[in-house]
Design an enzyme around this catalytic site. Structure first.
Site, PDB file in Angstrom:
ATOM      1  N   ASP A  21       0.850  -1.193   0.000  1.00  0.00           N
ATOM      2  CA  ASP A  21       0.000   0.000   0.000  1.00  0.00           C
ATOM      3  C   ASP A  21       0.887   1.245   0.000  1.00  0.00           C
ATOM      4  OD1 ASP A  21      -1.910   1.926   0.405  1.00  0.00           O
ATOM      5  OD2 ASP A  21      -2.144   1.500   2.550  1.00  0.00           O
ATOM      6  N   ASN A  23      -0.306   4.533  -0.120  1.00  0.00           N
ATOM      7  CA  ASN A  23      -0.897   5.788   0.349  1.00  0.00           C
ATOM      8  C   ASN A  23      -1.635   5.680   1.684  1.00  0.00           C
ATOM      9  OD1 ASN A  23      -3.009   4.297  -0.516  1.00  0.00           O
ATOM     10  ND2 ASN A  23      -3.959   5.889  -1.760  1.00  0.00           N
ATOM     11  N   ASP A  25      -4.100   3.896   2.786  1.00  0.00           N
ATOM     12  CA  ASP A  25      -5.543   3.618   2.941  1.00  0.00           C
ATOM     13  C   ASP A  25      -5.824   2.156   3.288  1.00  0.00           C
ATOM     14  OD1 ASP A  25      -5.042   2.355   0.557  1.00  0.00           O
ATOM     15  OD2 ASP A  25      -6.611   3.382  -0.577  1.00  0.00           O
ATOM     16  N   ASP A  29      -1.792  -1.255  -3.822  1.00  0.00           N
ATOM     17  CA  ASP A  29      -2.081  -0.501  -5.039  1.00  0.00           C
ATOM     18  C   ASP A  29      -0.916  -0.583  -6.022  1.00  0.00           C
ATOM     19  OD1 ASP A  29      -0.193   1.427  -3.972  1.00  0.00           O
ATOM     20  OD2 ASP A  29      -1.824   2.091  -2.654  1.00  0.00           O
ATOM     21  N   ASP A  98      -4.803 -10.670 -15.743  1.00  0.00           N
ATOM     22  CA  ASP A  98      -5.898 -11.600 -15.489  1.00  0.00           C
ATOM     23  C   ASP A  98      -7.050 -11.256 -16.420  1.00  0.00           C
ATOM     24  OD1 ASP A  98      -7.453 -13.549 -13.978  1.00  0.00           O
ATOM     25  OD2 ASP A  98      -6.092 -13.114 -12.320  1.00  0.00           O
ATOM     26  N   ASP A 199      -9.232 -16.585 -16.238  1.00  0.00           N
ATOM     27  CA  ASP A 199     -10.052 -17.058 -15.124  1.00  0.00           C
ATOM     28  C   ASP A 199     -11.090 -18.081 -15.595  1.00  0.00           C
ATOM     29  OD1 ASP A 199     -10.588 -16.431 -12.239  1.00  0.00           O
ATOM     30  OD2 ASP A 199     -12.592 -16.025 -13.007  1.00  0.00           O
ATOM     31  N   GLU A 251      -7.089 -21.011 -16.386  1.00  0.00           N
ATOM     32  CA  GLU A 251      -7.504 -21.714 -15.173  1.00  0.00           C
ATOM     33  C   GLU A 251      -8.599 -22.695 -15.574  1.00  0.00           C
ATOM     34  OE1 GLU A 251      -9.079 -20.730 -10.650  1.00  0.00           O
ATOM     35  OE2 GLU A 251      -9.987 -19.753 -12.373  1.00  0.00           O
ATOM     36  N   HIS A 324      -3.891 -17.285  -4.816  1.00  0.00           N
ATOM     37  CA  HIS A 324      -4.786 -16.464  -3.990  1.00  0.00           C
ATOM     38  C   HIS A 324      -6.076 -17.169  -3.583  1.00  0.00           C
ATOM     39  CE1 HIS A 324      -6.375 -16.328  -7.973  1.00  0.00           C
ATOM     40  NE2 HIS A 324      -7.446 -15.695  -7.566  1.00  0.00           N
ATOM     41  N   ASP A 325      -6.324 -18.353  -4.134  1.00  0.00           N
ATOM     42  CA  ASP A 325      -7.535 -19.111  -3.784  1.00  0.00           C
ATOM     43  C   ASP A 325      -7.243 -20.276  -2.851  1.00  0.00           C
ATOM     44  OD1 ASP A 325      -9.135 -17.590  -5.514  1.00  0.00           O
ATOM     45  OD2 ASP A 325      -8.820 -18.965  -7.198  1.00  0.00           O
TER      46      ASP A 325
END
Ligand code: ISL
Ligand code: CA
Length: 558
Positions: A21, A23, A25, A29, A98, A199, A251, A324-325
């Site tokens: 990150d 910034n 928040d 990003d 992706d 995907d 995938e 990530h899954d």
């Protein structure tokens, strides 16, 4: 075997929300990623796969896209994205994006139009059906629990969503939809990207008439590898992919090696490789992924060997044990406690010495682990949250549900990247969107970079070896010691060279005896995760906990 750059590459997967990150928040990003490009260069990866950064209401963290040609505000601007691409290219790395086109967001302009009326020009961009006897049009289930259909009052019809209710499936039967997708892909390729990760690409074709499942099992038979999927991919290849020197990985849920050869066979004109799920299913039970089930090394070896031998010379493998899954590979296949480093290196050795393109998921290279949040409120993943509600309503015990989440939940992989020992692991100066794993003081990139013996430098060395030895990329695979329940050993063959890989998969020491013996002129220990004498007689080896060794043998006569 044809030589290709994407076979010789190592891919690094970035999940932007959790990477860095810039910034404060609490959300990763594009500027954050740009600030870490030298880190990736140090690791030595060739390609970055960027998970979705397009405009999205984030029902499924960017896998629900409302504008395929715009960047999500939280992640930055198109200028930031262009700087990221340039930064990668300057450093000799490539970028694959992706591509999520089985479905869009329900907030995409196409769907906003589509739901307005039955005669809207965009109606047929999605899959609408009237109810059957006041119920859903068929018995298909969503991957994220419940029915795959959602009723829409405006036009008194249902739309199909194989994933969340905010991810309506696009209608690939409609040639206009396909045209829009191909034009969008061309637009990105002309911006200079180096390929796509696609995907759930094997779900895009559905059986005409959308019949009920034959056995009440959710309908997969009518949309997994559906009737026109190869026709569509060949068309996509003709219209778009074949015009560029790029890499593509699809995938592909629930595919066999035979299916994979149809998607990625050298002569098929479709994709370069697929992500298969068989290895990921090894610890699942009859009811699916949440039913955590013990497994044996011989089963795993059989699965790996099957893919290695069946695809050899016909199609190319993608090699991964997490993304990530999926839960973190170390917590699932290794030892995230006492033998953290040893087992992380052992698994890395496996991943980088099989035939195929290895994928590293962010944080894997420093041995990040699964997380256990006490309360369900701390979890953010829609699949996990939907399952929790569904299982509760079906009477499951809360403690059991939490155990399944600890073992299999997708948020295990999505906790912020651990950069250093400062607050929030150096990921953000604010409050992260998902809590950091409390072990960040022990496990972080800064610490790894300061320790020559770290998991990070072991990955780096494996990547370097791949560049020096063609046999690591192209060699034929043969399983050794097939019935051994503790040791995973195999050779790779290329001309008169052989690679010999020996892995102790467990904590107990093990005796390895090479059978049958191999005759050779010289041997070289390429890499190992313990101090070892290069002259040791490996025909009879004592292996320490999670020990891994890779030898290169020269002058082999069979
Ligand atoms: O996460 C899973 C593992 O059990 C699957 O249900 C997963 O949803 C499936 O592998 C498809 O994944 C891809 O498409 C989904 C998205 O949520 C995943 O993040 C993505 O990788 C829908 O776009
Ligand atoms: Ca941010």
């Amino acid at each position: 075997m044809e030589k290709k750059w994407w076979k010789e590459s190592v891919v690094y997967q970035i999940y932007p929300r959790s990477f860095m990150d810039s910034n404060g928040d609490g959300v990763g990003d594009l500027r954050g990623i740009i600030s870490k490009l030298d880190y990736l260069k140090t690791l030595g990866v060739d390609v970055v796969w960027l998970c979705p950064v397009y405009e999205s209401p984030n029902d499924d963290n960017g896998y629900d896209i409302s504008n395929y040609q715009g960047i999500m505000d939280e992640f930055g601007t198109m200028k930031d994205w262009e700087d990221l691409l340039a930064g990668l290219h300057e450093r000799g790395m490539k970028l694959i994006m992706d591509l999520v086109v089985n479905h869009s967001s329900d907030e995409h302009a196409w769907f906003v139009e589509s739901r307005k009326s039955k005669d809207n020009p965009y109606r047929d961009y999605y899959i609408w059906r009237p109810g059957k006897d006041g119920k859903e049009p068929n018995d298909w289930g969503s991957f994220f629990s419940g029915s795959a259909w959602k009723y829409d009052e405006g036009t008194d019809e249902y739309f199909l969503h194989l994933f969340s209710t905010k991810q309506p499936d696009l209608n690939w039967e409609n040639p206009q939809v396909r045209r829009e997708v191909y034009d969008m892909m061309t637009w990105w390729l002309d911006k200079g990207i180096d390929g796509f990760r696609m995907d759930v690409i094997n779900l895009i074709s559905k059986t005409p008439g959308l019949p009920d499942s034959s056995d009440g099992s959710g309908g997969g038979e009518h949309y997994i590898n559906g009737p026109r999927v190869h026709e569509f991919l060949q068309e996509m290849n003709r219209e778009v992919l074949s015009k560029y020197d790029i890499m593509t990985v699809g995938e592909a849920v629930d595919v066999s090696p035979e299916d994979a050869i149809l998607f990625a066979g050298g002569d098929r004109g479709e994709l370069n490789m697929v992500f298969q799920f068989e290895w990921m299913g090894i610890d699942s039970g009859p009811t699916g992924k949440w039913e955590v089930t013990p497994w044996k090394l011989t089963q795993f070896k059989e699965m790996v060997s099957k893919w290695q031998t069946k695809l050899n010379g016909k199609a190319w493998n993608s090699i991964y044990l997490n993304n990530h899954d999926q839960p973190r590979l170390l917590s699932r296949f290794g030892n995230d406690g006492k033998y953290h480093n040893e087992s992380a290196k052992m698994l890395a050795t496996l991943l980088h010495t099989l035939q195929g393109t290895p994928y590293i998921y962010q944080g894997e290279e420093i041995g990040m682990t699964n997380v256990r949040f006490e309360k369900i409120e701390e979890y953010k993943d829609i699949e996990t949250l939907n399952m929790y509600k569904d299982y509760l309503s079906k009477g499951h015990d809360v403690a059991d549900i939490m155990e399944s989440i600890y073992a299999k939940g997708r948020d295990n992989a999505r906790t912020p990247m651990q950069w250093n020992a400062e607050p929030q692991a150096g990921f953000t100066t604010g409050t992260p969107w998902l809590a950091v794993n409390p072990n960040y003081k022990e496990i972080n990139a800064e610490k790894a970079l300061g320790d020559p013996d770290s998991v990070f430098y072991y990955y780096k060395k494996l990547i370097e070896l791949r560049k020096k030895h063609d046999i690591i990329v192209y060699g034929d695979y043969t399983l050794l010691n097939e019935t051994d329940e503790q040791i995973f050993a195999y050779t790779r063959k290329w001309g008169d060279e052989q690679l010999l890989v020996i892995l102790n998969f467990y904590e107990n020491p093990a005796q390895f005896k090479l059978e049958p013996a191999i005759n050779f002129q010289s041997k070289e220990l390429l890499i190992g995760n313990y101090e070892a004498s290069p002259d040791e007689d490996f025909h009879e080896l004592s292996l320490r906990p999670y020990e891994a060794r890779v030898y290169k043998l020269k002058g082999v006569n069979a």
